[in-house]
Design a protein around this motif. Structure first.
Motif, mmCIF file in Angstrom:
data_model
loop_
_atom_site.group_PDB
_atom_site.id
_atom_site.type_symbol
_atom_site.label_atom_id
_atom_site.label_comp_id
_atom_site.label_asym_id
_atom_site.label_seq_id
_atom_site.Cartn_x
_atom_site.Cartn_y
_atom_site.Cartn_z
ATOM 1 N N MET A 39 39.458 56.303 50.662
ATOM 2 C CA MET A 39 38.982 55.676 49.433
ATOM 3 C C MET A 39 39.942 54.570 49.009
ATOM 4 O O MET A 39 41.162 54.652 49.232
ATOM 5 C CB MET A 39 38.837 56.711 48.319
ATOM 6 C CG MET A 39 37.838 57.823 48.602
ATOM 7 S SD MET A 39 36.126 57.227 48.845
ATOM 8 C CE MET A 39 35.718 56.680 47.186
ATOM 9 N N VAL A 40 39.375 53.531 48.373
ATOM 10 C CA VAL A 40 40.138 52.348 47.964
ATOM 11 C C VAL A 40 39.802 52.014 46.516
ATOM 12 O O VAL A 40 38.635 52.025 46.115
ATOM 13 C CB VAL A 40 39.803 51.131 48.850
ATOM 14 C CG1 VAL A 40 40.676 49.928 48.479
ATOM 15 C CG2 VAL A 40 39.971 51.470 50.325
ATOM 16 N N ILE A 41 40.820 51.715 45.720
ATOM 17 C CA ILE A 41 40.617 51.204 44.360
ATOM 18 C C ILE A 41 40.851 49.702 44.408
ATOM 19 O O ILE A 41 41.892 49.243 44.892
ATOM 20 C CB ILE A 41 41.557 51.880 43.351
ATOM 21 C CG1 ILE A 41 41.231 53.374 43.241
ATOM 22 C CG2 ILE A 41 41.456 51.218 41.985
ATOM 23 C CD1 ILE A 41 42.148 54.142 42.290
ATOM 24 N N HIS A 42 39.892 48.945 43.902
ATOM 25 C CA HIS A 42 40.006 47.480 43.968
ATOM 26 C C HIS A 42 39.343 46.843 42.761
ATOM 27 O O HIS A 42 38.650 47.506 41.980
ATOM 28 C CB HIS A 42 39.415 46.947 45.279
ATOM 29 C CG HIS A 42 38.011 47.384 45.565
ATOM 30 N ND1 HIS A 42 36.951 46.511 45.666
ATOM 31 C CD2 HIS A 42 37.471 48.623 45.768
ATOM 32 C CE1 HIS A 42 35.838 47.174 45.938
ATOM 33 N NE2 HIS A 42 36.125 48.460 45.997
ATOM 34 N N PHE A 43 39.560 45.541 42.599
ATOM 35 C CA PHE A 43 39.134 44.784 41.421
ATOM 36 C C PHE A 43 38.072 43.766 41.831
ATOM 37 O O PHE A 43 38.303 42.959 42.738
ATOM 38 C CB PHE A 43 40.359 44.082 40.828
ATOM 39 C CG PHE A 43 40.115 43.351 39.538
ATOM 40 C CD1 PHE A 43 39.401 43.926 38.503
ATOM 41 C CD2 PHE A 43 40.653 42.081 39.341
ATOM 42 C CE1 PHE A 43 39.206 43.259 37.298
ATOM 43 C CE2 PHE A 43 40.470 41.409 38.142
ATOM 44 C CZ PHE A 43 39.742 41.997 37.121
ATOM 45 N N THR A 44 36.910 43.799 41.192
ATOM 46 C CA THR A 44 35.824 42.889 41.551
ATOM 47 C C THR A 44 35.398 42.047 40.354
ATOM 48 O O THR A 44 35.605 42.427 39.195
ATOM 49 C CB THR A 44 34.598 43.654 42.068
ATOM 50 O OG1 THR A 44 34.036 44.426 40.989
ATOM 51 C CG2 THR A 44 34.972 44.580 43.200
#
Length: 251
Positions: A39-44
């Motif tokens: 799993m990855v936490i990212h900003f869109t």
């Protein structure tokens, strides 16, 4: 992984790693923090876009973060999500290869990595701090997306370092944005380009200005950054009073 490429295999990933994947024929890269369990936490930016200019160019050169017609069985339909989100590694990569952003690189290595957005001179904090910031921002947000001042790479670098730009006139921590502006300055703005009329000379001057501009813009050495606790970042809605840098105080 070496000087020519930061590509890695998913088996090499560790929780707290800053990862990225190139998009649209290597025009830009999308960045995030790997948190484990694929799993990855990212900003869109929103509406499925990982980056954007706010112009018609977005429809021409930028791809969507959710290109599939059928929603992911693990993530669901994230095409309309915006801000800080959590996705599976497969959705994050969006068909691209996996790369590891590098920290604490040497000056020689940094300069040799001509393309921005791949490494920094700055030190990374321990994984436990990185994961805490990423999880906190997942719950509380990272402000409004801005391609030059607050983008996905800025998010990942903040999670890794806790460093925040404290001036309102500067670009963010993003190496991609800094490289773009450095290239523009080197080609258009530098008065040194008038020192030579030969093509090799012009290329040498432009290349030199580009490297210098990238170097002074790196979060690892610039003076307009400060270590900011994630709680303070969120409570102040991303606006931090200009104070003497912790780095300067230590010196």
């Amino acid at each position: 992984m070496g000087l020519l490429s930061n590509k890695i295999q998913k088996e090499e990933l560790k929780a707290g790693d800053h990862i990225y994947s190139w998009r649209s024929a290597y025009i830009y890269a999308h960045h995030g923090i790997y948190v484990g369990s694929e799993m990855v936490i990212h900003f869109t930016r929103g509406t499925g876009q990982e980056v954007g200019t706010g112009t018609v160019l977005d429809h021409v050169i930028f791809s969507s973060s959710s290109p599939r017609d059928v929603p992911c069985s693990r993530c669901g339909d994230q095409s309309e999500f915006n801000g800080v989100i959590r996705s599976c590694l497969y959705c994050f990569l969006s068909g691209g290869d996996l790369y590891l952003f590098q920290y604490s690189v040497s000056l020689g290595y940094f300069v040799a990595k001509v393309r921005g957005g791949t490494c920094t001179l700055a030190d990374s904090d321990p994984p436990i701090d990185v994961l805490y910031r990423a999880s906190y921002l997942l719950d509380n947000g990272f402000g409004v997306y801005h391609i030059f001042k607050n983008n996905c790479e800025d998010f990942a670098i903040y999670c890794k370092t806790g460093l925040l730009v404290i001036t309102s006139i500067s670009v963010g921590r993003s190496g991609q944005a800094s490289s773009f502006l450095a290239a523009t300055a080197a080609i258009v703005s530098s008065p040194l380009r008038f020192l030579t009329t030969s093509v090799p000379g012009l290329m040498a001057v432009t290349s030199g200005m580009y490297c210098v501009s990238r170097f002074v813009s790196d979060v690892g050495i610039r003076r307009d950054v400060q270590k900011v606790p994630v709680e303070a970042l969120v409570s102040n809605a991303g606006i931090v009073e200009l104070q003497p840098s912790t780095r300067n105080q230590e010196e």
